[in-house]
Design a protein around this motif. Structure first.
Motif, PDB file in Angstrom:
ATOM      1  N   LEU A   1       1.009  -0.880   0.058  1.00 37.27           N
ATOM      2  CA  LEU A   1      -0.034   0.030  -0.096  1.00 37.27           C
ATOM      3  C   LEU A   1       0.810   1.145  -0.093  1.00 37.27           C
ATOM      4  O   LEU A   1       0.699   2.242  -0.522  1.00 37.27           O
ATOM      5  CB  LEU A   1      -0.949  -0.023   1.254  1.00 37.27           C
ATOM      6  CG  LEU A   1      -2.078   1.128   1.098  1.00 37.27           C
ATOM      7  CD1 LEU A   1      -2.763   1.201  -0.013  1.00 37.27           C
ATOM      8  CD2 LEU A   1      -2.810   0.976   2.656  1.00 37.27           C
ATOM      9  N   SER A   2       1.955   1.230   0.871  1.00 38.62           N
ATOM     10  CA  SER A   2       2.998   2.343   0.741  1.00 38.62           C
ATOM     11  C   SER A   2       3.468   2.455  -0.629  1.00 38.62           C
ATOM     12  O   SER A   2       3.511   3.765  -1.201  1.00 38.62           O
ATOM     13  CB  SER A   2       4.009   2.047   1.685  1.00 38.62           C
ATOM     14  OG  SER A   2       5.021   3.129   1.720  1.00 38.62           O
ATOM     15  N   TRP A   3       3.661   1.568  -1.450  1.00 43.19           N
ATOM     16  CA  TRP A   3       4.030   1.793  -2.459  1.00 43.19           C
ATOM     17  C   TRP A   3       2.913   2.412  -3.679  1.00 43.19           C
ATOM     18  O   TRP A   3       3.398   3.289  -4.491  1.00 43.19           O
ATOM     19  CB  TRP A   3       4.314   0.531  -3.639  1.00 43.19           C
ATOM     20  CG  TRP A   3       5.890   0.039  -3.291  1.00 43.19           C
ATOM     21  CD1 TRP A   3       6.667  -0.646  -2.296  1.00 43.19           C
ATOM     22  CD2 TRP A   3       6.876   0.451  -4.216  1.00 43.19           C
ATOM     23  NE1 TRP A   3       7.947  -0.875  -2.510  1.00 43.19           N
ATOM     24  CE2 TRP A   3       8.233  -0.209  -3.571  1.00 43.19           C
ATOM     25  CE3 TRP A   3       7.121   1.142  -5.381  1.00 43.19           C
ATOM     26  CZ2 TRP A   3       9.465   0.295  -4.383  1.00 43.19           C
ATOM     27  CZ3 TRP A   3       8.280   1.529  -5.938  1.00 43.19           C
ATOM     28  CH2 TRP A   3       9.416   1.072  -5.245  1.00 43.19           C
ATOM     29  N   PHE A   4       1.741   2.195  -3.496  1.00 39.14           N
ATOM     30  CA  PHE A   4       0.819   2.858  -4.237  1.00 39.14           C
ATOM     31  C   PHE A   4       0.561   4.195  -3.787  1.00 39.14           C
ATOM     32  O   PHE A   4       0.351   5.010  -4.545  1.00 39.14           O
ATOM     33  CB  PHE A   4      -0.649   2.061  -3.915  1.00 39.14           C
ATOM     34  CG  PHE A   4      -0.849   0.786  -4.789  1.00 39.14           C
ATOM     35  CD1 PHE A   4      -0.740   0.763  -6.170  1.00 39.14           C
ATOM     36  CD2 PHE A   4      -1.087  -0.580  -4.299  1.00 39.14           C
ATOM     37  CE1 PHE A   4      -0.649  -0.369  -6.952  1.00 39.14           C
ATOM     38  CE2 PHE A   4      -1.181  -1.621  -5.047  1.00 39.14           C
ATOM     39  CZ  PHE A   4      -0.963  -1.498  -6.414  1.00 39.14           C
ATOM     40  N   ILE A   5       0.741   4.324  -2.421  1.00 45.76           N
ATOM     41  CA  ILE A   5       0.713   5.849  -2.079  1.00 45.76           C
ATOM     42  C   ILE A   5       1.771   6.764  -2.473  1.00 45.76           C
ATOM     43  O   ILE A   5       1.482   7.826  -2.883  1.00 45.76           O
ATOM     44  CB  ILE A   5       0.338   5.731  -0.565  1.00 45.76           C
ATOM     45  CG1 ILE A   5      -0.978   4.973  -0.280  1.00 45.76           C
ATOM     46  CG2 ILE A   5       0.311   7.239  -0.072  1.00 45.76           C
ATOM     47  CD1 ILE A   5      -1.113   5.012   1.156  1.00 45.76           C
ATOM     48  N   GLN A   6       2.842   6.232  -2.175  1.00 49.09           N
ATOM     49  CA  GLN A   6       3.963   7.296  -2.374  1.00 49.09           C
ATOM     50  C   GLN A   6       5.237   6.839  -3.146  1.00 49.09           C
ATOM     51  O   GLN A   6       6.211   7.425  -3.470  1.00 49.09           O
ATOM     52  CB  GLN A   6       4.725   7.803  -0.860  1.00 49.09           C
ATOM     53  CG  GLN A   6       5.308   6.851  -0.230  1.00 49.09           C
ATOM     54  CD  GLN A   6       6.001   7.480   0.862  1.00 49.09           C
ATOM     55  OE1 GLN A   6       5.629   8.494   1.437  1.00 49.09           O
ATOM     56  NE2 GLN A   6       7.246   6.920   1.491  1.00 49.09           N
ATOM     57  N   GLY A   7       5.143   5.552  -3.599  1.00 52.91           N
ATOM     58  CA  GLY A   7       6.127   4.951  -4.744  1.00 52.91           C
ATOM     59  C   GLY A   7       7.429   4.349  -3.983  1.00 52.91           C
ATOM     60  O   GLY A   7       8.322   4.130  -4.798  1.00 52.91           O
ATOM     61  N   ASP A   8       7.247   4.172  -2.567  1.00 55.55           N
ATOM     62  CA  ASP A   8       8.253   3.370  -1.947  1.00 55.55           C
ATOM     63  C   ASP A   8       7.560   2.683  -0.821  1.00 55.55           C
ATOM     64  O   ASP A   8       6.254   3.032  -0.637  1.00 55.55           O
ATOM     65  CB  ASP A   8       9.617   4.236  -1.679  1.00 55.55           C
ATOM     66  CG  ASP A   8       9.174   5.306  -0.742  1.00 55.55           C
ATOM     67  OD1 ASP A   8       8.286   5.365   0.400  1.00 55.55           O
ATOM     68  OD2 ASP A   8      10.045   6.175  -0.759  1.00 55.55           O
ATOM     69  N   GLU A   9       8.297   2.071   0.056  1.00 53.26           N
ATOM     70  CA  GLU A   9       7.890   1.306   1.377  1.00 53.26           C
ATOM     71  C   GLU A   9       8.112   2.230   2.526  1.00 53.26           C
ATOM     72  O   GLU A   9       7.710   1.775   3.627  1.00 53.26           O
ATOM     73  CB  GLU A   9       8.604   0.092   1.657  1.00 53.26           C
ATOM     74  CG  GLU A   9       9.777  -0.248   1.617  1.00 53.26           C
ATOM     75  CD  GLU A   9      10.517  -0.386   0.201  1.00 53.26           C
ATOM     76  OE1 GLU A   9      11.865  -0.367   0.598  1.00 53.26           O
ATOM     77  OE2 GLU A   9      10.033  -0.509  -0.714  1.00 53.26           O
ATOM     78  N   GLY A  10       8.254   3.689   2.400  1.00 54.87           N
ATOM     79  CA  GLY A  10       8.337   4.356   3.421  1.00 54.87           C
ATOM     80  C   GLY A  10       7.578   4.619   4.531  1.00 54.87           C
ATOM     81  O   GLY A  10       7.628   4.939   5.620  1.00 54.87           O
ATOM     82  N   LEU A  11       6.021   4.446   4.052  1.00 50.55           N
ATOM     83  CA  LEU A  11       5.029   4.478   4.820  1.00 50.55           C
ATOM     84  C   LEU A  11       4.418   3.222   5.656  1.00 50.55           C
ATOM     85  O   LEU A  11       3.331   3.433   6.153  1.00 50.55           O
ATOM     86  CB  LEU A  11       3.761   5.223   4.198  1.00 50.55           C
ATOM     87  CG  LEU A  11       3.864   6.486   3.475  1.00 50.55           C
ATOM     88  CD1 LEU A  11       2.733   6.792   2.674  1.00 50.55           C
ATOM     89  CD2 LEU A  11       3.808   7.399   4.961  1.00 50.55           C
ATOM     90  N   ALA A  12       5.245   2.304   5.211  1.00 50.75           N
ATOM     91  CA  ALA A  12       4.832   0.811   5.992  1.00 50.75           C
ATOM     92  C   ALA A  12       4.630   0.834   7.327  1.00 50.75           C
ATOM     93  O   ALA A  12       3.526   0.356   7.686  1.00 50.75           O
ATOM     94  CB  ALA A  12       5.739  -0.380   5.422  1.00 50.75           C
TER      95      ALA A  12
END
Length: 134
Positions: free
Chosen positions: A77-88
Protein backbone atom coordinates in the motif's frame (compact mmCIF):
# COMPACT_ATOMS: atom_id res chain seq x y z
CA UNK A 1 -13.62 6.70 -36.49
CA UNK A 2 -12.19 4.26 -33.94
CA UNK A 3 -8.75 5.92 -34.11
CA UNK A 4 -10.32 9.30 -33.39
CA UNK A 5 -12.21 7.85 -30.40
CA UNK A 6 -9.02 6.23 -29.06
CA UNK A 7 -7.16 9.52 -29.44
CA UNK A 8 -9.89 11.37 -27.56
CA UNK A 9 -9.87 8.77 -24.78
CA UNK A 10 -6.09 8.95 -24.53
CA UNK A 11 -6.20 12.76 -24.42
CA UNK A 12 -8.86 12.64 -21.70
CA UNK A 13 -6.80 10.19 -19.64
CA UNK A 14 -3.68 12.35 -19.90
CA UNK A 15 -5.63 15.49 -18.99
CA UNK A 16 -7.25 13.75 -16.00
CA UNK A 17 -3.83 12.62 -14.80
CA UNK A 18 -2.40 16.14 -15.11
CA UNK A 19 -5.34 17.62 -13.21
CA UNK A 20 -5.20 14.95 -10.52
CA UNK A 21 -8.69 13.62 -11.27
CA UNK A 22 -7.51 10.03 -11.38
CA UNK A 23 -6.73 9.63 -7.70
CA UNK A 24 -8.66 8.35 -4.71
CA UNK A 25 -8.40 8.85 -0.97
CA UNK A 26 -8.36 6.06 1.62
CA UNK A 27 -8.40 6.18 5.39
CA UNK A 28 -5.97 3.97 7.33
CA UNK A 29 -5.51 4.29 11.07
CA UNK A 30 -7.52 7.49 11.23
CA UNK A 31 -5.37 9.24 8.62
CA UNK A 32 -6.34 9.96 5.01
CA UNK A 33 -3.93 9.04 2.23
CA UNK A 34 -4.26 9.94 -1.45
CA UNK A 35 -3.52 7.20 -3.95
CA UNK A 36 -2.62 8.61 -7.37
CA UNK A 37 -3.17 6.62 -10.55
CA UNK A 38 -0.62 3.79 -10.29
CA UNK A 39 2.42 3.93 -12.52
CA UNK A 40 4.21 0.81 -13.69
CA UNK A 41 6.88 1.45 -11.06
CA UNK A 42 4.29 1.64 -8.26
CA UNK A 43 2.45 -1.44 -9.50
CA UNK A 44 5.72 -3.37 -9.70
CA UNK A 45 6.82 -2.22 -6.23
CA UNK A 46 3.50 -3.24 -4.69
CA UNK A 47 3.46 -6.47 -6.69
CA UNK A 48 6.86 -7.42 -5.27
CA UNK A 49 5.41 -7.51 -1.74
CA UNK A 50 2.02 -8.92 -2.70
CA UNK A 51 3.54 -11.84 -4.60
CA UNK A 52 5.55 -13.10 -1.62
CA UNK A 53 2.62 -14.99 -0.09
CA UNK A 54 0.11 -15.13 -2.94
CA UNK A 55 -2.74 -17.64 -3.03
CA UNK A 56 -5.83 -18.25 -5.15
CA UNK A 57 -9.09 -16.44 -4.65
CA UNK A 58 -12.28 -15.50 -6.45
CA UNK A 59 -11.74 -11.74 -6.20
CA UNK A 60 -8.88 -9.39 -5.45
CA UNK A 61 -10.28 -8.93 -1.94
CA UNK A 62 -10.24 -12.73 -1.38
CA UNK A 63 -6.62 -12.95 -2.48
CA UNK A 64 -5.55 -10.02 -0.30
CA UNK A 65 -7.35 -11.32 2.78
CA UNK A 66 -5.57 -14.67 2.44
CA UNK A 67 -2.16 -13.02 2.65
CA UNK A 68 -0.71 -13.89 6.02
CA UNK A 69 1.80 -11.07 6.40
CA UNK A 70 0.26 -7.69 7.20
CA UNK A 71 3.75 -6.20 6.86
CA UNK A 72 3.78 -7.08 3.15
CA UNK A 73 0.36 -5.51 2.68
CA UNK A 74 1.51 -2.29 4.37
CA UNK A 75 4.58 -2.11 2.15
CA UNK A 76 2.47 -2.74 -0.95
CA UNK A 77 0.00 0.00 0.00
CA UNK A 78 2.89 2.35 0.73
CA UNK A 79 4.17 1.74 -2.80
CA UNK A 80 0.77 2.72 -4.21
CA UNK A 81 0.61 5.87 -2.06
CA UNK A 82 4.13 7.28 -2.35
CA UNK A 83 6.17 5.03 -4.61
CA UNK A 84 8.27 3.29 -1.95
CA UNK A 85 7.82 1.35 1.30
CA UNK A 86 8.51 4.38 3.52
CA UNK A 87 4.94 4.60 4.88
CA UNK A 88 4.72 0.91 5.83
CA UNK A 89 5.35 1.40 9.53
CA UNK A 90 2.81 4.23 9.75
CA UNK A 91 0.23 2.20 7.80
CA UNK A 92 0.71 -0.74 10.17
CA UNK A 93 -1.20 1.30 12.78
CA UNK A 94 -4.35 0.80 10.71
CA UNK A 95 -6.76 -2.10 10.74
CA UNK A 96 -6.09 -5.05 8.46
CA UNK A 97 -9.39 -4.38 6.63
CA UNK A 98 -8.40 -0.74 5.99
CA UNK A 99 -5.12 -1.81 4.43
CA UNK A 100 -6.83 -4.42 2.23
CA UNK A 101 -9.40 -1.80 1.18
CA UNK A 102 -6.60 0.64 0.32
CA UNK A 103 -4.95 -1.88 -1.98
CA UNK A 104 -8.31 -2.66 -3.58
CA UNK A 105 -8.82 1.05 -4.24
CA UNK A 106 -5.35 1.33 -5.77
CA UNK A 107 -6.06 -1.55 -8.14
CA UNK A 108 -9.43 -0.02 -9.03
CA UNK A 109 -7.52 2.91 -10.52
CA UNK A 110 -6.06 0.57 -13.14
CA UNK A 111 -8.36 0.09 -16.11
CA UNK A 112 -9.54 -3.50 -16.53
CA UNK A 113 -8.34 -3.60 -20.13
CA UNK A 114 -4.82 -2.59 -19.17
CA UNK A 115 -4.82 -4.92 -16.16
CA UNK A 116 -5.73 -7.89 -18.37
CA UNK A 117 -2.95 -6.96 -20.82
CA UNK A 118 -0.45 -6.67 -17.95
CA UNK A 119 -1.59 -10.00 -16.52
CA UNK A 120 -1.14 -11.75 -19.87
CA UNK A 121 2.28 -10.14 -20.27
CA UNK A 122 3.30 -11.25 -16.76
CA UNK A 123 2.33 -14.85 -17.57
CA UNK A 124 4.33 -14.76 -20.81
CA UNK A 125 7.40 -13.40 -19.05
CA UNK A 126 7.06 -15.98 -16.26
CA UNK A 127 6.91 -18.79 -18.83
CA UNK A 128 9.98 -17.46 -20.63
CA UNK A 129 11.93 -17.30 -17.38
CA UNK A 130 10.80 -20.76 -16.27
CA UNK A 131 11.61 -22.36 -19.66
CA UNK A 132 14.66 -20.60 -21.10
CA UNK A 133 15.36 -21.30 -24.73
CA UNK A 134 18.84 -22.52 -25.54
Amino acid sequence: METKTNSLNAAQMVTAALLGYDQKAVSVGGKVYVIPAPTIKRIAGAGYYLSKDLSDGVSLKDVLQKLSQAESLCKALSWFIQGDEGLAEELSNGKYEEIVHGIEVAYSLISIENFIKLSALRKSVAKMIAKPRL
